[in-house]
Write a protein that holds these residues in place. Structure first.
Motif, PDB file in Angstrom:
ATOM      1  N   THR A 172      38.192  34.472  48.591  1.00 38.74           N
ATOM      2  CA  THR A 172      37.820  33.787  47.639  1.00 38.74           C
ATOM      3  C   THR A 172      37.241  34.666  46.532  1.00 38.74           C
ATOM      4  O   THR A 172      36.656  36.108  46.774  1.00 38.74           O
ATOM      5  CB  THR A 172      36.458  33.000  47.933  1.00 38.74           C
ATOM      6  OG1 THR A 172      36.000  32.334  46.953  1.00 38.74           O
ATOM      7  CG2 THR A 172      35.351  33.733  48.897  1.00 38.74           C
ATOM      8  N   ASP A 173      37.129  34.284  45.042  1.00 39.02           N
ATOM      9  CA  ASP A 173      36.770  35.292  44.011  1.00 39.02           C
ATOM     10  C   ASP A 173      36.861  36.839  44.238  1.00 39.02           C
ATOM     11  O   ASP A 173      36.088  37.488  43.841  1.00 39.02           O
ATOM     12  CB  ASP A 173      35.327  34.887  43.762  1.00 39.02           C
ATOM     13  CG  ASP A 173      34.947  33.422  44.026  1.00 39.02           C
ATOM     14  OD1 ASP A 173      35.827  32.824  43.000  1.00 39.02           O
ATOM     15  OD2 ASP A 173      33.862  33.183  44.572  1.00 39.02           O
ATOM     16  N   ILE A 174      38.467  37.183  44.235  1.00 39.02           N
ATOM     17  CA  ILE A 174      38.664  38.441  44.289  1.00 39.02           C
ATOM     18  C   ILE A 174      39.180  38.810  42.793  1.00 39.02           C
ATOM     19  O   ILE A 174      40.117  37.871  42.379  1.00 39.02           O
ATOM     20  CB  ILE A 174      39.751  39.017  45.103  1.00 39.02           C
ATOM     21  CG1 ILE A 174      41.073  38.242  45.221  1.00 39.02           C
ATOM     22  CG2 ILE A 174      38.963  39.173  46.922  1.00 39.02           C
ATOM     23  CD1 ILE A 174      42.086  39.086  46.071  1.00 39.02           C
ATOM     24  N   PRO A 175      38.991  39.929  42.226  1.00 31.72           N
ATOM     25  CA  PRO A 175      39.447  40.110  40.793  1.00 31.72           C
ATOM     26  C   PRO A 175      41.104  39.996  40.849  1.00 31.72           C
ATOM     27  O   PRO A 175      41.767  40.511  41.851  1.00 31.72           O
ATOM     28  CB  PRO A 175      39.048  41.340  40.292  1.00 31.72           C
ATOM     29  CG  PRO A 175      37.786  41.736  41.412  1.00 31.72           C
ATOM     30  CD  PRO A 175      38.307  41.057  42.635  1.00 31.72           C
ATOM     31  N   ILE A 176      41.641  39.521  39.706  1.00 27.69           N
ATOM     32  CA  ILE A 176      43.206  39.398  39.698  1.00 27.69           C
ATOM     33  C   ILE A 176      43.650  40.684  39.589  1.00 27.69           C
ATOM     34  O   ILE A 176      44.986  40.898  40.218  1.00 27.69           O
ATOM     35  CB  ILE A 176      43.511  38.625  38.419  1.00 27.69           C
ATOM     36  CG1 ILE A 176      43.332  37.112  38.789  1.00 27.69           C
ATOM     37  CG2 ILE A 176      44.891  38.763  37.912  1.00 27.69           C
ATOM     38  CD1 ILE A 176      43.910  36.150  38.237  1.00 27.69           C
ATOM     39  N   LEU A 177      43.098  41.750  39.066  1.00 31.16           N
ATOM     40  CA  LEU A 177      43.667  42.866  38.853  1.00 31.16           C
ATOM     41  C   LEU A 177      43.969  43.840  40.357  1.00 31.16           C
ATOM     42  O   LEU A 177      44.653  44.621  40.406  1.00 31.16           O
ATOM     43  CB  LEU A 177      42.826  43.892  38.280  1.00 31.16           C
ATOM     44  CG  LEU A 177      42.439  43.683  36.715  1.00 31.16           C
ATOM     45  CD1 LEU A 177      41.611  44.454  35.826  1.00 31.16           C
ATOM     46  CD2 LEU A 177      43.884  43.674  35.903  1.00 31.16           C
ATOM     47  N   SER A 178      43.291  43.059  41.455  1.00 31.93           N
ATOM     48  CA  SER A 178      43.673  43.775  42.889  1.00 31.93           C
ATOM     49  C   SER A 178      44.901  43.495  43.320  1.00 31.93           C
ATOM     50  O   SER A 178      45.457  44.144  44.105  1.00 31.93           O
ATOM     51  CB  SER A 178      42.523  43.211  43.880  1.00 31.93           C
ATOM     52  OG  SER A 178      42.990  41.872  44.032  1.00 31.93           O
ATOM     53  N   LYS A 179      45.653  42.923  42.309  1.00 31.63           N
ATOM     54  CA  LYS A 179      47.156  42.610  42.599  1.00 31.63           C
ATOM     55  C   LYS A 179      47.813  42.085  43.898  1.00 31.63           C
ATOM     56  O   LYS A 179      49.047  41.843  44.027  1.00 31.63           O
ATOM     57  CB  LYS A 179      47.915  44.007  42.172  1.00 31.63           C
ATOM     58  CG  LYS A 179      47.896  43.950  40.655  1.00 31.63           C
ATOM     59  CD  LYS A 179      48.699  45.305  40.462  1.00 31.63           C
ATOM     60  CE  LYS A 179      48.550  45.361  38.918  1.00 31.63           C
ATOM     61  NZ  LYS A 179      49.506  46.459  38.528  1.00 31.63           N
ATOM     62  N   GLN A 180      47.171  42.045  44.863  1.00 31.56           N
ATOM     63  CA  GLN A 180      47.683  41.809  46.169  1.00 31.56           C
ATOM     64  C   GLN A 180      46.585  41.448  47.245  1.00 31.56           C
ATOM     65  O   GLN A 180      45.362  41.822  47.290  1.00 31.56           O
ATOM     66  CB  GLN A 180      48.696  42.739  46.734  1.00 31.56           C
ATOM     67  CG  GLN A 180      47.896  44.234  47.305  1.00 31.56           C
ATOM     68  CD  GLN A 180      48.912  44.885  48.056  1.00 31.56           C
ATOM     69  OE1 GLN A 180      49.910  44.725  48.419  1.00 31.56           O
ATOM     70  NE2 GLN A 180      48.314  46.105  48.453  1.00 31.56           N
ATOM     71  N   VAL A 181      46.921  40.723  48.245  1.00 34.92           N
ATOM     72  CA  VAL A 181      46.069  40.594  49.414  1.00 34.92           C
ATOM     73  C   VAL A 181      46.890  40.425  50.511  1.00 34.92           C
ATOM     74  O   VAL A 181      48.127  39.669  50.404  1.00 34.92           O
ATOM     75  CB  VAL A 181      45.020  39.431  49.350  1.00 34.92           C
ATOM     76  CG1 VAL A 181      45.640  37.986  49.128  1.00 34.92           C
ATOM     77  CG2 VAL A 181      43.939  39.425  50.153  1.00 34.92           C
ATOM     78  N   ARG A 182      46.266  40.971  51.773  1.00 36.65           N
ATOM     79  CA  ARG A 182      47.020  40.480  53.074  1.00 36.65           C
ATOM     80  C   ARG A 182      46.440  39.531  53.761  1.00 36.65           C
ATOM     81  O   ARG A 182      45.009  39.625  54.265  1.00 36.65           O
ATOM     82  CB  ARG A 182      47.329  41.822  53.857  1.00 36.65           C
ATOM     83  CG  ARG A 182      48.395  42.749  52.997  1.00 36.65           C
ATOM     84  CD  ARG A 182      48.634  44.168  53.811  1.00 36.65           C
ATOM     85  NE  ARG A 182      49.814  44.761  53.446  1.00 36.65           N
ATOM     86  CZ  ARG A 182      50.476  45.531  54.130  1.00 36.65           C
ATOM     87  NH1 ARG A 182      50.025  46.224  55.136  1.00 36.65           N
ATOM     88  NH2 ARG A 182      51.763  46.043  53.586  1.00 36.65           N
ATOM     89  N   ASP A 183      47.315  38.544  54.540  1.00 34.64           N
ATOM     90  CA  ASP A 183      46.578  37.610  55.543  1.00 34.64           C
ATOM     91  C   ASP A 183      46.689  38.225  56.885  1.00 34.64           C
ATOM     92  O   ASP A 183      47.819  37.974  57.460  1.00 34.64           O
ATOM     93  CB  ASP A 183      47.105  36.424  55.339  1.00 34.64           C
ATOM     94  CG  ASP A 183      46.640  35.417  56.040  1.00 34.64           C
ATOM     95  OD1 ASP A 183      45.560  35.566  56.630  1.00 34.64           O
ATOM     96  OD2 ASP A 183      47.024  34.140  56.166  1.00 34.64           O
ATOM     97  N   VAL A 184      45.996  39.348  57.218  1.00 37.49           N
ATOM     98  CA  VAL A 184      46.309  39.869  58.643  1.00 37.49           C
ATOM     99  C   VAL A 184      44.942  39.492  59.185  1.00 37.49           C
ATOM    100  O   VAL A 184      43.904  40.131  58.851  1.00 37.49           O
ATOM    101  CB  VAL A 184      46.553  41.201  58.564  1.00 37.49           C
ATOM    102  CG1 VAL A 184      46.760  41.588  59.665  1.00 37.49           C
ATOM    103  CG2 VAL A 184      47.948  41.422  57.780  1.00 37.49           C
ATOM    104  N   ASN A 185      44.896  38.984  60.582  1.00 39.24           N
ATOM    105  CA  ASN A 185      43.659  38.572  61.162  1.00 39.24           C
ATOM    106  C   ASN A 185      43.631  39.368  62.529  1.00 39.24           C
ATOM    107  O   ASN A 185      44.619  39.753  62.920  1.00 39.24           O
ATOM    108  CB  ASN A 185      43.517  37.173  61.447  1.00 39.24           C
ATOM    109  CG  ASN A 185      43.205  36.234  59.912  1.00 39.24           C
ATOM    110  OD1 ASN A 185      42.613  36.940  59.195  1.00 39.24           O
ATOM    111  ND2 ASN A 185      43.961  35.369  59.929  1.00 39.24           N
ATOM    112  N   SER A 186      42.647  39.297  63.116  1.00 40.16           N
ATOM    113  CA  SER A 186      42.476  40.094  64.368  1.00 40.16           C
ATOM    114  C   SER A 186      42.891  39.351  65.676  1.00 40.16           C
ATOM    115  O   SER A 186      42.928  38.030  65.213  1.00 40.16           O
ATOM    116  CB  SER A 186      40.945  40.800  64.506  1.00 40.16           C
ATOM    117  OG  SER A 186      40.037  39.464  64.716  1.00 40.16           O
TER     118      SER A 186
END
Lengths: 430, 205
Positions: free
Chosen positions: A86-100
């Protein structure tokens, strides 16, 4: 009177609560004044070269959206919604859906997932988030909530995570492993065929016999400290190999060896090693398994116990061979204070200075591994040292090549060599 | 009240341990045996509560993960050392553990040390400036240090001089590391003295 007061208070509270207007989520249409927002898309794909259970989401971030935030909700093929971020800056360009592994909502291989992105200029409120996760009928477009607007992006394609058979990012490790294995096999084969392999003198090892002899003359025992490593640590294994050689000398001189241990498995292994060495020397009768004892598995508890033992038993020679950490100086300093000959060795670079300062002889890093070979001079082990040295020559060659390429590429600005340098650099990436 | 007693015990034991700086004495012996005994007991309970129960018993009993019986068997045969007739069985576990450690160590060393260190030594040499000189020094230092650890030839000629320069680099690095670690240890000593003067004697506020 009290009852009337509470009645009025309750009525007031009721009116106050229900008179407040509930915020309404309103769909403002599929179009947005900002065409960049409209064309914004998220690309979802399985993370390559992993062990499964991971999905990567990427997007382009145009400069015009630098002040925007993105929130992402994952919906699986059964319709279950999970908030990814939620609410991460768009400039971060990527996110990974990796859970433990322990996470109940983790990404499961071979299960389909869609992702919905929500673009907003402000942080999304908890209230809106709850609506998005519970009841919201996802549809691409512009929405308003509490006078704020946000844009729901089109959902990503269905994506599946899967485990890779091979991690191509670690190709360099595989190639290195093959080269190392072949080199070792070659040199071990040479040793088997009886080729005369040489090992240079290692400072300090000639003192082993002197140390054991001096202790025997003084009627004092020898203390062998393996540090606080486990039997799976390479320095501990090297320490155990040297222990075998030292114990053999001890048996030949008919003296006593004390091995205070930090780990029970190391203690058991040390008992085996010493027993075998005494048998090899033809004096199994001198072996006493109680001389190889367990102290404790607490770092400083162990240091305190061994220090106390040094002060009481007053060994004539102390060997500190294995994996040492902050207790190294405590042990070496106490050994020095009782006037024992100390021969130390470890691969821990942070502890080696203390050993150099407080001990008579120190085996630095790989010298410790070579020490066992030097003491035994068994052909197969000499073969392994020769193989290691050959590998060092390969490493030195790579460094010299890198130096030349760097000089020609970066120093003399020749593009061809600069490219070669970059290729070499990337090839070593792990 | 409980805190005060705790502080007095901690301060007393600290002084008992420091008394070793003078010489071995009954106070140090008491603190040493107490420390060793408590930590040995603590690790026994820790092993039960954080290893045997959650990683072995619970998975077998609750999750029916019967595959864990195999490592449990290897663990149990370590105890055969109490029985001389079958004590040899414990060697299986030792052999497995040592072999596994050595095997894992090879890939771990390649991935964690060798390749990253070789890569980190491939550094650009652009222009005649201090950075280039520094980078040259690093490359030269690594090469000569590797020469020092070359065992298959007698250290004569180039190898002798390379090795001498290599050990000089090593000793300079050790000197820097020594100073750095001593600083950290001094801060631990200060922390202990501060505890004695502040929490215990209340001299420092």
């Amino acid at each position: 009177m009290k009852k009337i007061f509470f009645f009025i208070l309750s009525i007031s509270l009721f009116i106050l609560i229900f008179s407040q207007e509930k915020p309404i989520l309103t769909f403002l249409g599929e179009d947005t004044p900002d065409s960049i927002v409209k064309n914004f898309t998220i690309d979802a794909s399985d993370i390559p070269n992993d062990g499964g259970g991971g999905i990567e989401l990427k997007w382009d971030s145009p400069e015009i959206l630098k002040d925007w935030f993105i929130s992402i909700i994952r919906i699986d093929e059964d319709g279950k919604r999970v908030l990814l971020t939620t609410d991460i800056p768009i400039l971060s360009k990527q996110v990974r859906d990796v859970n433990s592994e322990e996470e109940p909502d983790r990404v499961i291989d071979s299960k389909g997932y869609n992702y919905w992105g929500i673009l907003s200029k402000k942080f999304i409120t908890e209230e809106l988030l709850q609506i998005l996760l519970d009841t919201f009928d996802f549809k691409e477009g512009l929405y308003s909530f509490n006078d704020d607007t946000f844009f729901v992006l089109s959902k990503t394609q269905m994506v599946y995570s899967k485990a890779s058979w091979f991690n191509f990012l670690r190709l360099a490790v595989l190639i290195s492993l093959i080269i190392i294995s072949l080199t070792f096999l070659y040199y071990l084969n040479l040793a088997k065929k009886g080729k005369d392999l040489y090992i240079r003198k290692i400072n300090g090892l000639d003192a082993v016999e002197e140390a054991v002899g001096r202790s025997t003359e003084m009627g004092k025992p020898i203390m062998y400290i393996l540090g606080i490593g486990y039997v799976t640590d390479i320095p501990t294994i090297a320490g155990l190999t040297i222990l075998g050689r030292v114990a053999k000398k001890v048996a030949e001189y008919e003296t006593k060896i004390l091995v205070p241990s930090y780990d029970p498995v190391v203690m058991t292994t040390a008992q085996e090693v010493v027993k075998e060495a005494f048998t090899e020397a033809g004096r199994p009768d001198l072996y006493n398994k109680n001389d190889i004892m367990y102290i404790t598995q607490d770092q400083f508890g162990y240091a305190a116990g061994v220090d106390g033992m040094m002060m009481r038993e007053k060994p004539g020679a102390i060997f500190l061979q294995g994996l040492f950490f902050a207790e190294s100086l405590i042990l070496a300093e106490t050994g020095h204070s009782i006037g024992a000959i100390q021969i130390s060795g470890t691969t821990e670079t942070a502890q080696l200075p203390f050993f150099v300062a407080a001990c008579d002889y120190t085996l630095i890093g790989e010298e410790m591994m070579a020490a066992s070979v030097y003491l035994q001079k068994e052909p197969m082990m000499l073969g392994s040292i020769a193989a290691e040295d050959f590998l060092k020559v390969i490493i030195m060659s790579i460094l010299v090549l890198g130096f030349l390429l760097s000089f020609l590429g970066s120093g003399l600005k020749i593009e061809f060599f600069k490219n070669l340098f970059d290729i070499l650099y990337q090839a070593l990436q792990v | 009240m409980g805190t005060t007693i705790g502080i007095w015990i901690a301060a007393g034991l600290t002084l008992f341990i420091y008394s070793f700086l003078y010489k071995d004495n009954p106070f140090y012996k008491f603190a040493e045996h107490l420390y060793v005994g408590i930590t040995a007991g603590y690790w026994l309970i820790y092993t039960w509560a954080y290893v045997i129960q959650p990683m072995l018993l619970d998975p077998i009993i609750k999750n029916k993960e019967f595959i864990l019986i195999i490592p449990a068997f290897f663990g149990i045969i370590m105890l055969t050392r109490w029985f001389p007739n079958i004590a040899w069985l414990s060697r299986w576990s030792i052999a497995f553990t040592v072999g596994m450690g050595a095997g894992l160590g090879v890939t771990g060393a390649i991935q964690g040390f060798i390749l990253p260190q070789v890569q980190a030594t491939l550094i650009p040499l652009s222009g005649f400036n201090f950075e280039t000189f520094n980078n040259l020094l690093i490359i030269f230092g690594v090469l000569t240090t590797l020469i020092y650890f070359y065992f298959s030839k007698e250290q004569k000629g180039v190898l002798k001089y390379g090795s001498k320069i290599g050990i000089t680099f090593i000793m300079i690095a050790f000197g820097a590391s020594f100073g750095y670690t001593v600083m950290a240890r001094i801060s631990l000593l200060i922390g202990r003295i501060y505890f004695l003067l502040s929490d215990w004697l209340k001299i420092l506020k």
